[in-house]
Design a protein around this motif. Structure first.
Motif, PDB file in Angstrom:
ATOM      1  N   LEU A 163      38.433  45.803  44.020  1.00 20.46           N
ATOM      2  CA  LEU A 163      38.334  44.528  44.737  1.00 20.46           C
ATOM      3  C   LEU A 163      37.582  44.695  46.062  1.00 20.46           C
ATOM      4  O   LEU A 163      36.913  43.769  46.519  1.00 20.46           O
ATOM      5  N   GLY A 165      33.710  46.574  44.475  1.00 17.57           N
ATOM      6  CA  GLY A 165      32.972  46.067  43.308  1.00 17.57           C
ATOM      7  C   GLY A 165      32.346  47.233  42.555  1.00 17.57           C
ATOM      8  O   GLY A 165      32.953  48.288  42.434  1.00 17.57           O
ATOM      9  N   GLU A 166      31.100  47.018  42.101  1.00 13.62           N
ATOM     10  CA  GLU A 166      30.435  48.076  41.332  1.00 13.62           C
ATOM     11  C   GLU A 166      29.610  48.992  42.232  1.00 13.62           C
ATOM     12  O   GLU A 166      28.842  49.826  41.738  1.00 13.62           O
ATOM     13  N   SER A 219      40.254  33.908  38.309  1.00 16.42           N
ATOM     14  CA  SER A 219      38.898  34.480  38.349  1.00 16.42           C
ATOM     15  C   SER A 219      38.884  35.919  38.869  1.00 16.42           C
ATOM     16  O   SER A 219      37.954  36.682  38.576  1.00 16.42           O
ATOM     17  N   THR A 220      39.921  36.299  39.623  1.00 12.82           N
ATOM     18  CA  THR A 220      39.967  37.679  40.141  1.00 12.82           C
ATOM     19  C   THR A 220      40.040  38.683  38.988  1.00 12.82           C
ATOM     20  O   THR A 220      39.583  39.826  39.101  1.00 12.82           O
ATOM     21  N   GLU A 224      38.387  38.741  36.405  1.00 12.39           N
ATOM     22  CA  GLU A 224      37.055  39.016  35.853  1.00 12.39           C
ATOM     23  C   GLU A 224      36.227  39.928  36.749  1.00 12.39           C
ATOM     24  O   GLU A 224      35.115  40.325  36.375  1.00 12.39           O
ATOM     25  N   LYS A 225      36.710  40.247  37.934  1.00 13.96           N
ATOM     26  CA  LYS A 225      35.932  41.095  38.851  1.00 13.96           C
ATOM     27  C   LYS A 225      35.714  42.476  38.236  1.00 13.96           C
ATOM     28  O   LYS A 225      36.517  42.953  37.436  1.00 13.96           O
ATOM     29  N   THR A 226      34.637  43.101  38.650  1.00 14.37           N
ATOM     30  CA  THR A 226      34.250  44.372  38.020  1.00 14.37           C
ATOM     31  C   THR A 226      34.156  45.509  39.032  1.00 14.37           C
ATOM     32  O   THR A 226      33.878  45.299  40.213  1.00 14.37           O
ATOM     33  N   LYS A 228      36.456  45.884  33.990  1.00 16.01           N
ATOM     34  CA  LYS A 228      36.975  44.666  34.609  1.00 16.01           C
ATOM     35  C   LYS A 228      38.407  44.856  35.099  1.00 16.01           C
ATOM     36  O   LYS A 228      39.167  45.662  34.530  1.00 16.01           O
ATOM     37  N   VAL A 229      38.775  44.074  36.090  1.00 13.34           N
ATOM     38  CA  VAL A 229      40.141  44.086  36.603  1.00 13.34           C
ATOM     39  C   VAL A 229      41.141  43.855  35.469  1.00 13.34           C
ATOM     40  O   VAL A 229      42.161  44.553  35.372  1.00 13.34           O
TER      41      VAL A 229
END
Lengths: 173, 173
Positions: free
Chosen positions: B65, B68-69, B116-117, B119-121, B131-132
């Protein structure tokens, strides 16, 4: 050989309690999932455990102690629980299992008054001569087997949801 | 795809309770047995679960979080719990696991304020983009895997004690 009656009872006593804690209140999505055609969901596994309490373990033990090796004990229908019957909730099933298991543990203790009773033999319809202590060891391992089955069936529901981590999770294979 | 945060939490919340009910008061013969050289006994599995709570799930989620990537998250040492440390009883281990899991569930809920959190990557050091929601699904399946392991290790202690019934008990193979 590791068999010990007290240690076997530790398993038999804990199984209904552990299943109750783990399964009570779980979403039906977890409870109704299976591993594909002809496999069991969680409801069916608990029904099979109940059926075993009614038809298998104690009846066979009583038969062995009454008849010895003089005649084979009746075969147990491992699919009996799949016959159509009234729908019950998981809580009702868990309560039934807990109640009958408790009665059966009390009966088991009555039926095995001496260490030597564990060595008594009966005649299994497929295997031939078996011992009382082997039947009790099998009862305990049967509990462990079906708890494992429940966890595996549940895990497979997330078989693709884990993404690339699938590689590390042997239970999904 | 079956992932659902609420249903995943159902597993994460129940695992420490089910383990507590099943393992508290068990003979050390059950708890100290393993599957042979290099395999874990029940104590070691619980230590591994505790280590995951401390080093793996929530730290990785926070890293994803935050970063990210942009950079891979640190690798998790799956054998860290095998380092020498003070001996604790199974009850102490179960209490530690229950306590830290409860804290982590509260933290998880804080960290995922929106659908939507999920779906974070982030960037896994070996797998690449993850993905989370895959991390959380893996956390739940990881619980199921290690509960299965505990039951299997215990069952194998009676591998020969079940006699001819061994044939019917897949868990022993």
């Amino acid at each position: 050989m590791n068999f010990n009656l007290t240690e076997s009872l530790e398993i038999l006593e804990r199984t209904p309690q552990a299943l109750e804690v783990f399964l009570t209140g779980l979403s039906e999505n977890w409870l109704k999932n299976n591993e594909g055609e002809g496999t069991w969901n969680v409801h069916e596994v608990i029904e099979h455990l109940i059926e075993g309490e009614k038809q298998n373990w104690i009846p066979r033990l009583e038969f062995i102690l009454a008849e010895g090796e003089s005649q084979p004990f009746p075969a147990f229908d491992r699919y009996a629980h799949l016959n159509p019957k009234a729908e019950t909730t998981i809580n009702q099933k868990l309560l039934e299992f807990k109640t009958i298991r408790l009665q059966n543990i009390l009966r088991l203790k009555e039926l095995i008054p001496f260490e030597s009773t564990l060595e008594k033999t009966g005649f299994h319809p497929a295997f031939g001569v078996v011992k009382v202590k082997e039947l009790i060891a099998t009862w305990a391992v049967h509990d462990l087997t079906h708890m494992t089955q429940i966890l595996r069936v549940m895990a497979k529901r997330y078989g693709t949801d884990v993404g690339a981590w699938r590689e590390y999770l042997g239970i999904l294979k």
